[in-house]
Write an enzyme that holds these catalytic residues in place. Structure first.
Site, PDB file in Angstrom:
ATOM      1  N   LYS A  22       0.845  -1.204   0.000  1.00 18.60           N
ATOM      2  CA  LYS A  22       0.000   0.000   0.000  1.00 18.60           C
ATOM      3  C   LYS A  22       0.880   1.254   0.000  1.00 18.60           C
ATOM      4  O   LYS A  22       0.659   2.184  -0.773  1.00 18.60           O
ATOM      5  CB  LYS A  22      -0.885   0.015   1.243  1.00 18.60           C
ATOM      6  N   ASN A  23       1.916   1.250   0.857  1.00 21.07           N
ATOM      7  CA  ASN A  23       2.716   2.476   1.034  1.00 21.07           C
ATOM      8  C   ASN A  23       3.760   2.694  -0.048  1.00 21.07           C
ATOM      9  O   ASN A  23       4.516   3.655   0.019  1.00 21.07           O
ATOM     10  CB  ASN A  23       3.347   2.489   2.434  1.00 21.07           C
ATOM     11  N   ARG A  93      -4.811  10.798   4.378  1.00 22.23           N
ATOM     12  CA  ARG A  93      -3.741  11.789   4.535  1.00 22.23           C
ATOM     13  C   ARG A  93      -2.693  11.664   3.436  1.00 22.23           C
ATOM     14  O   ARG A  93      -2.045  12.623   3.063  1.00 22.23           O
ATOM     15  CB  ARG A  93      -3.057  11.615   5.884  1.00 22.23           C
ATOM     16  N   CYS A 117      -4.498  12.432  12.789  1.00 15.41           N
ATOM     17  CA  CYS A 117      -5.319  11.215  12.783  1.00 15.41           C
ATOM     18  C   CYS A 117      -5.185  10.607  14.174  1.00 15.41           C
ATOM     19  O   CYS A 117      -4.571  11.181  15.065  1.00 15.41           O
ATOM     20  CB  CYS A 117      -4.843  10.249  11.686  1.00 15.41           C
ATOM     21  N   ARG A 122       0.596  14.432  13.006  1.00 13.74           N
ATOM     22  CA  ARG A 122       1.005  14.167  11.617  1.00 13.74           C
ATOM     23  C   ARG A 122       1.279  15.479  10.848  1.00 13.74           C
ATOM     24  O   ARG A 122       0.683  15.745   9.798  1.00 13.74           O
ATOM     25  CB  ARG A 122      -0.041  13.337  10.883  1.00 13.74           C
ATOM     26  N   ASP A 306       4.826   0.354  12.084  1.00 15.53           N
ATOM     27  CA  ASP A 306       3.591  -0.256  11.570  1.00 15.53           C
ATOM     28  C   ASP A 306       3.429  -1.710  12.002  1.00 15.53           C
ATOM     29  O   ASP A 306       2.409  -2.318  11.721  1.00 15.53           O
ATOM     30  CB  ASP A 306       3.550  -0.172  10.042  1.00 15.53           C
ATOM     31  N   ARG A 398      -8.475  -0.482   4.912  1.00 12.41           N
ATOM     32  CA  ARG A 398      -7.588   0.498   4.277  1.00 12.41           C
ATOM     33  C   ARG A 398      -6.235  -0.122   3.958  1.00 12.41           C
ATOM     34  O   ARG A 398      -5.541   0.340   3.058  1.00 12.41           O
ATOM     35  CB  ARG A 398      -7.379   1.699   5.215  1.00 12.41           C
TER      36      ARG A 398
HETATM   37  C1  EPZ Z   1       4.385   6.895   6.516  1.00 11.26           C
HETATM   38  O1  EPZ Z   1       3.634   7.922   7.110  1.00 11.26           O
HETATM   39  C2  EPZ Z   1       3.438   5.713   6.359  1.00 11.26           C
HETATM   40  N1  EPZ Z   1       2.321   6.077   5.470  1.00 11.26           N
HETATM   41  C3  EPZ Z   1       2.917   5.293   7.732  1.00 11.26           C
HETATM   42  O2  EPZ Z   1       2.123   4.133   7.553  1.00 11.26           O
HETATM   43  C4  EPZ Z   1       4.102   4.925   8.621  1.00 11.26           C
HETATM   44  O3  EPZ Z   1       3.631   4.600   9.903  1.00 11.26           O
HETATM   45  C5  EPZ Z   1       5.069   6.112   8.689  1.00 11.26           C
HETATM   46  O4  EPZ Z   1       5.478   6.502   7.369  1.00 11.26           O
HETATM   47  C6  EPZ Z   1       6.320   5.787   9.491  1.00 11.26           C
HETATM   48  O5  EPZ Z   1       6.970   4.686   8.916  1.00 11.26           O
HETATM   49  C7  EPZ Z   1       2.535   6.072   4.139  1.00 11.26           C
HETATM   50  O6  EPZ Z   1       3.619   5.795   3.659  1.00 11.26           O
HETATM   51  C8  EPZ Z   1       1.350   6.431   3.294  1.00 11.26           C
HETATM   52  P1  EPZ Z   1       6.484  10.179   8.609  1.00 11.26           P
HETATM   53  P2  EPZ Z   1       4.235   9.428   7.133  1.00 11.26           P
HETATM   54  O7  EPZ Z   1       6.388  11.468   7.851  1.00 11.26           O
HETATM   55  O8  EPZ Z   1       5.105   9.654   5.969  1.00 11.26           O
HETATM   56  C9  EPZ Z   1       7.064  13.571  11.852  1.00 11.26           C
HETATM   57  C10 EPZ Z   1       0.262   2.793   7.772  1.00 11.26           C
HETATM   58  O9  EPZ Z   1      -0.099   2.189   8.778  1.00 11.26           O
HETATM   59  N2  EPZ Z   1       6.919  14.547  10.754  1.00 11.26           N
HETATM   60  O10 EPZ Z   1       7.603   9.246   8.288  1.00 11.26           O
HETATM   61  O11 EPZ Z   1       3.084  10.354   7.370  1.00 11.26           O
HETATM   62  C11 EPZ Z   1       5.772  12.823  12.158  1.00 11.26           C
HETATM   63  O12 EPZ Z   1       4.966  13.562  13.069  1.00 11.26           O
HETATM   64  C12 EPZ Z   1       0.731   4.216   7.876  1.00 11.26           C
HETATM   65  O13 EPZ Z   1       0.331   2.291   6.628  1.00 11.26           O
HETATM   66  C13 EPZ Z   1       7.063  15.895  11.010  1.00 11.26           C
HETATM   67  O14 EPZ Z   1       7.299  16.305  12.159  1.00 11.26           O
HETATM   68  O15 EPZ Z   1       5.124   9.395   8.446  1.00 11.26           O
HETATM   69  C14 EPZ Z   1       6.275  11.536  12.782  1.00 11.26           C
HETATM   70  O16 EPZ Z   1       6.521  11.763  14.159  1.00 11.26           O
HETATM   71  C15 EPZ Z   1       0.444   4.764   9.246  1.00 11.26           C
HETATM   72  N3  EPZ Z   1       6.938  16.794   9.996  1.00 11.26           N
HETATM   73  C16 EPZ Z   1       7.611  11.297  12.077  1.00 11.26           C
HETATM   74  O17 EPZ Z   1       7.951  12.539  11.455  1.00 11.26           O
HETATM   75  C17 EPZ Z   1       6.678  16.391   8.706  1.00 11.26           C
HETATM   76  O18 EPZ Z   1       6.586  17.258   7.803  1.00 11.26           O
HETATM   77  C18 EPZ Z   1       7.563  10.230  10.992  1.00 11.26           C
HETATM   78  O19 EPZ Z   1       6.459  10.516  10.171  1.00 11.26           O
HETATM   79  C19 EPZ Z   1       6.517  15.010   8.454  1.00 11.26           C
HETATM   80  C20 EPZ Z   1       6.652  14.106   9.489  1.00 11.26           C
END
Ligand code: EPZ
Length: 419
Positions: A22-23, A93, A117, A122, A306, A398
């Site tokens: 998915k990702n 998102r 969420c 996020r 995850d 999802r």
């Molecule tokens: C991706 O989300 C995945 N989703 C998530 O999977 C996964 O849990 C996550 O990466 C971590 O591996 C998709 O790929 C669609 P991040 P993402 O940006 O990119 C902070 C699932 O279950 N951050 O890597 O949104 C954020 O708050 C989903 O399939 C900022 O501060 O996660 C978090 O603490 C859930 N500012 C950390 O970084 C930003 O601009 C990592 O988030 C972006 C992120």
């Protein structure tokens, strides 16, 4: 609203076919916006989130057709809208992933700010800061990210925090930018590498994907191509944990063993016998109860957040005491409250769960709150005594294609009930 009715306990055994990731499918489908010629994307999982992003692309004027093998044919040569509306973005998102491609190709994008969420705030500040560093004017007005740029300019970006979709958005922005872009402290997830390989297939010039430093030479345009999405490592890990919790033996096929090494190491530590081969992983628990394992989530190649909920469920019935520390998201223990209702002995202290394994969980009606939490509750139901009813399973749909069919194939007593 659909529910899943699960009767446990029951030892799982058999073979499960893993779907496309998915990702990886989500950023790759968003990335089709960069190309001016038709593209075929294969091994796309049939999931709600994929349907959502396809609807979003179609709203923008992208031609998307799905053939009878579920391959997706995309033609973004004639994009008529550069807007991702709130009613779609709020349901998923990851729609934020159209931001980079739209600004890179068209110099403009109006993308609804994705809210938080269940698992956390996020924020997307790093996505925005990266585009601004590449010369875009980006403002947030009335809940929309409004980005404008004549042509993005390559630059040197260092991410404050490792961000998966932030890396993906800026990678897609960079492929059509003027000059060289260096992305430092990039996410190393296999899904980022899969996106990079897809973009290279279309003519992008990218080095270092999979490492923490990605170097992109901008090109004038991207052509068409034919790409197959990599297997979903989290889906595979989830089914392996299901077998480990029920003392069973399972083989996952069409999988990519080398993308979930950290998870396999923990499953071996929990007492599972694991063998792997070209495209398959086999786990044999030999009827044994798992041993409790300590987990600390972190960016790839460390243990994936995850898979955290799934290991909470495993440790809840394992032999011994364990700790699970969640370092990525600030509110990703909501499944713990539901597991406690099933008799789990879990104490939360800040971002750490202290889990004392119990011999048996008791079935109960439980509520899913987010995608992976719901997977954890399904696993708990498979191991618990009695009938567990998991509500709000739209969360499950999802991220897991036909979960009840795949689980039934390996002996689970599970059915979808619509109330
Ligand atoms: C991706 O989300 C995945 N989703 C998530 O999977 C996964 O849990 C996550 O990466 C971590 O591996 C998709 O790929 C669609 P991040 P993402 O940006 O990119 C902070 C699932 O279950 N951050 O890597 O949104 C954020 O708050 C989903 O399939 C900022 O501060 O996660 C978090 O603490 C859930 N500012 C950390 O970084 C930003 O601009 C990592 O988030 C972006 C992120």
């Amino acid at each position: 609203m659909d529910k899943l009715l699960i009767r446990g306990p029951g030892e799982l055994s058999g073979t499960v076919k893993i779907s496309g990731a998915k990702n990886a499918a989500l950023p790759i489908l968003a990335g089709t916006l960069l190309a001016t010629e038709p593209i075929v994307v294969r091994n796309i999982p049939h999931l709600k989130d994929v349907t959502t992003i396809i609807s979003l692309l179609q709203m923008m004027g992208v031609q998307v057709t799905i053939d009878d093998q579920l391959n997706v044919e995309v033609d973004a040569s004639n994009v008529t809208s550069r807007e991702a509306p709130y009613e779609l973005v709020r349901t998923m998102r990851a729609s934020i992933l159209v931001l980079g491609p739209l600004v890179a190709r068209f110099g403009e994008a109006d993308v609804s700010l994705p809210g938080g969420c269940a698992i956390g705030a996020r924020p997307v500040n790093l996505h925005i800061a990266g585009l601004q560093a590449m010369g875009a004017d980006v403002s947030v007005e009335n809940g929309f990210i409004k980005a404008r740029a004549r042509r993005l300019k390559g630059t040197h970006i260092v991410f404050d925090t490792v961000t998966v979709t932030g890396t993906e958005n800026l990678l897609m922005a960079a492929v059509l930018a003027d000059g060289e872009t260096v992305l430092e402290n990039s996410a190393r997830e296999p899904e980022v590498t899969d996106l990079a390989n897809f973009l290279i297939e279309l003519g992008a010039k990218i080095d270092g994907a999979g490492s923490s430093t990605i170097v992109v030479q901008g090109v004038e345009k991207l052509g068409g191509g034919d790409y197959t999405v990599l297997p979903d490592r989290i889906e595979a890990g989830t089914y392996l944990v299901a077998a480990a919790m029920t003392g069973g033996r399972i083989r996952v096929v069409d999988a990519a063993p080398d993308t979930l090494e950290a998870v396999l190491i923990k499953l071996r530590e929990a007492g599972a016998t694991i063998t792997t081969g070209e495209g398959w992983i086999e786990l044999d628990m030999k009827g044994r109860r798992p041993t409790a394992v300590d987990i600390r989530t972190a960016p790839y190649p460390a243990f994936p957040t995850d898979m955290q909920a799934q290991f909470c469920a495993l440790n809840a019935i394992a032999d011994g005491v364990s700790t699970i520390t969640e370092t990525i998201f600030e509110n990703r223990f909501q499944h713990v409250l539901e597991l406690q209702r099933m008799g789990a002995d879990i104490q939360l202290e800040g971002n750490t769960a202290i889990i004392k394994g119990v011999d048996r969980l008791m079935a109960a009606p439980v509520m899913a709150t987010d995608l992976r939490a719901s997977a954890g509750l399904v696993l708990a139901g498979l191991a618990a005594t009695g009938e567990t009813l998991v509500d709000r399973i739209y969360h499950v749909d999802r991220g897991y294609e036909r979960i009840e069919e795949k689980l039934r194939q390996v002996g689970a007593t599970i059915q979808r009930v619509t109330s």
